[in-house]
Design a protein around this motif. Structure first.
Motif: not given
Length: 674
Positions: A389-393, A456-477
């Motif tokens: 939780a702490s990594r994704s939140a 997700p820490w890598v994906l978060a560096k690009s605006e284009e892959t931000l939706p993937q960050v949200q999806a990955v963290c939604t999955q882990t949560l």
């Protein structure tokens, strides 16, 4: 179909505080009850303080208060400690209650009317100064076998002999110091042997664990005997109907206290008591107990219920004792830890988690290894589970205003986690809590692995892959949410805090069937923090201080002041004692002896059988393979358990404060000790 289940834990005695050894049982029971409620079953958990008996009466007298005042005070302390460890009783009562008096008299009268109660005159030790008959443990004297002083009236801690109080030399009353007299008294007995056929069938019907069933078979083969259910005045308890000075022995009305507590709950909740306790009831009745009281719960209790026309238990679930760091809880080492002392230093949820990780459905003892406890909480509960939780939140809160994505990027992973639910539920049902913890932590590893692979820490560096960050963290949560539901019976407070973080109402077992999507969560706060060894050490130190003698320091102190050296002997006399190094090849409990262990000793190619009074300090597993020192030329002594061919040397005041003498490394069996 919803099940109706009544659950009890053994009643704590109302003359002292709760310690960690007690908590094994209440935590085990509470986890099982919470699981049943989480699954949607109607499960009622009741308990009470065991409030009767001679020790209560004498303790109250010592404190200058009434027994009623003592049990009220201790009862509140017990309930406060239980509540702090999240033991969720539906009702907590006392055996000193109108409900228990009524039910005890009802059961006794029914058994008496059916011919299951006998009476006869017996001889007992009597304290003329106090005007009371004395239980065996309230008489001390010299052992009739070895002459050891200050031994109880039923067995010798020095040589392991068993006897009756009348056999003691120079006996004295522990209560007054007076010399006991032998007097006659009329006593009442429950004819347990009348129920042997019923009990044999019941015990073989899956109502007890296999280890318990095997022990019951031994007792059946020996033949069941009648049970003394009366005590003479003065006694704190319920008077036996039709008598002037006879009281129910505490062990008669204590288990009836389960019924009394439940009746108290029924009266307050408009429930039909008889529907749960009638002989043909379709409800379920589970008793969680320690292995030391199996005789009462698997023989006397079902016999009493059956004879009085009530239902018998669905299951009697026995558990083993708790050791700390591989040894019996010790006051001198600071490992005899009170519940309140633990709470002063550590999170009670951590003890619940650790006990769950060690508990199975068997009767084996449980060891609280403090290093393992620290490592397991830090690596599993904090480092694996809460870490998900702490990594994704942080990503969800900072980048997406706390909003979860509208779909899962890997729904098959979520379905795999949900599918494990029935396997975990089966383990809960069978009280295999260690398997629950293993399965949950295996899934936690998979959730962390998924997060690491997606980076997700890598994906978060690009605006284009931000939706993937949200999806990955939604999955882990969502995976975290599933795991917290699975572990909710074990760590209910952490689970509740996780529900608050996820902005959810209280979850049940079925909640995980639907993932949490397009949903706003709250900002993450730490759900668990690491255990520091300093906190564990402080708890140990406080335990030593709490149990240390209080008051002014004596003029002389230390072991020699407390235990003066005996009269001197000459060197020739001492030289006749042949001390040898021996290896403990085998150690076993001795049926019918509370103090003894049977040891098979290798004395350099020769094998000796020795009965040693070490049972209060060691389990057999703790002794096997160890070297010790024995008196090899002691004349063999015939005991009722067999012939003892020597004596093992140990030091300490007795009880759990007893330590075998061990030679230094390099010693070999058969070496003479010089």
């Amino acid at each position: 179909m919803q099940r109706n289940i009544l659950v009890t834990s053994a009643l704590p005695y109302a003359n002292g505080p709760i310690h960690l050894g007690h908590l094994v049982e209440y935590i085990q029971t509470d986890i099982w009850v919470r699981f049943q409620k989480l699954r949607g079953n109607r499960c009622i958990y009741v308990c009470a303080d065991d409030a009767h008996g001679t020790p209560i009466m004498l303790k109250a007298r010592e404190l200058g208060i009434t027994p009623e005042e003592l049990i009220a005070r201790i009862g509140q302390e017990h309930q406060d400690d239980f509540a702090a460890f999240n033991i969720g009783f539906d009702n907590y009562h006392t055996t000193h209650s109108p409900e228990n008096r009524e039910l005890s008299e009802l059961i006794y009268n029914r058994l008496n009317a059916a011919g299951h109660i006998d009476s006869r005159t017996i001889k007992q030790a009597y304290d003329p100064a106090e005007g009371m008959f004395l239980p065996d443990r309230y008489i001390k004297g010299e052992c009739p076998r070895c002459g050891a002083a200050d031994q109880y009236g039923d067995s010798c801690e020095a040589c392991g002999a068993t006897y009756t109080p009348t056999d003691l030399k120079n006996p004295v009353s522990v209560v007054s110091g007076a010399t006991p007299e032998t007097r006659e008294s009329l006593h009442y007995f429950f004819r347990l042997q009348d129920f042997e056929a019923m009990l044999t069938e019941w015990a073989r019907g899956g109502h007890v664990q296999q280890e318990v069933a095997n022990k019951l078979e031994e007792w059946f083969q020996e033949g069941l005997r009648e049970w003394d259910i009366s005590r003479d005045a003065p006694y704190f308890g319920f008077q036996i109907p039709g008598t002037d000075d006879k009281y129910f022995y505490v062990w008669l009305d204590a288990p009836i206290g389960y019924m009394a507590s439940f009746r108290n709950w029924c009266d307050r909740n408009g429930e039909d008591f008889d529907a749960w306790w009638k002989a043909d009831s379709d409800t379920e009745l589970y008793h969680f107990i320690g292995k030391d009281i199996v005789y009462f719960h698997a023989l006397f209790w079902p016999a009493m219920l059956h004879g009085a026309g009530f239902r018998k238990p669905t299951k009697v679930c026995a558990h083993g004792f708790m050791t700390v760091d591989g040894a019996k809880m010790s006051k001198s080492r600071g490992t005899f830890i009170m519940a309140r002392t633990f709470l002063n230093h550590l999170n009670p949820e951590y003890l619940r988690y650790y006990m769950a990780a060690k508990l199975g459905s068997n009767v084996h003892d449980l060891d609280l290894n403090l290093d393992d406890f620290t490592q397991r909480v830090n690596s599993d509960l904090v480092g694996k589970l809460v870490n998900i939780a702490s990594r994704s939140a942080g990503f969800i809160s900072k980048r997406f205003d706390g909003r979860l994505a509208g779909e899962l990027p890997a729904p098959e992973v979520y379905r795999e986690f949900v599918a494990k639910g029935e396997q975990i539920a089966e383990a809960y049902e069978n009280r295999e809590f260690s398997r629950v913890v293993r399965d949950v932590m295996t899934l936690a590893d998979q959730a962390n692995q998924y997060f690491d692979e997606q980076q997700p820490w890598v994906l978060a560096k690009s605006e284009e892959t931000l939706p993937q960050v949200q999806a990955v963290c939604t999955q882990t949560l969502n995976l975290f949410r599933v795991l917290m539901v699975y572990l909710k019976p074990v760590v209910p407070t952490i689970a509740a805090e996780a529900e608050a973080f996820l902005n959810l109402d209280a979850q049940d077992w079925q909640s995980v069937q639907t993932p949490l999507l397009d949903h706003t969560i709250n900002r993450f706060k730490p759900l668990a923090t690491r255990v520091e060894r300093d906190a564990v050490d402080a708890m140990i130190e406080e335990s030593k201080e709490t149990l240390a003698p209080k008051g002014d320091a004596p003029a002389a102190s230390g072991p020699l002041a407390d235990n003066p050296i005996a009269d001197p002997v000459d060197i020739n006399t001492f030289g006749q004692v042949d001390l040898r190094v021996a290896r403990i090849e085998e150690a076993a409990l001795v049926d019918g002896a509370d103090k003894l262990l049977q040891l098979t000793l290798d004395v350099g190619g020769e094998t000796r059988n020795v009965f040693a009074g070490l049972r209060s300090a060691y389990s057999p597993d703790q002794l096997r393979g160890r070297l010790t020192v024995m008196v090899a030329n002691l004349e063999p002594r015939k005991m009722r358990f067999g012939v003892s061919e020597g004596m093992v040397l140990a030091a300490g005041p007795g009880g759990d404060e007893l330590f075998i003498l061990e030679p230094d490394s390099g010693a070999r069996p058969g070496m003479r000790v010089k």
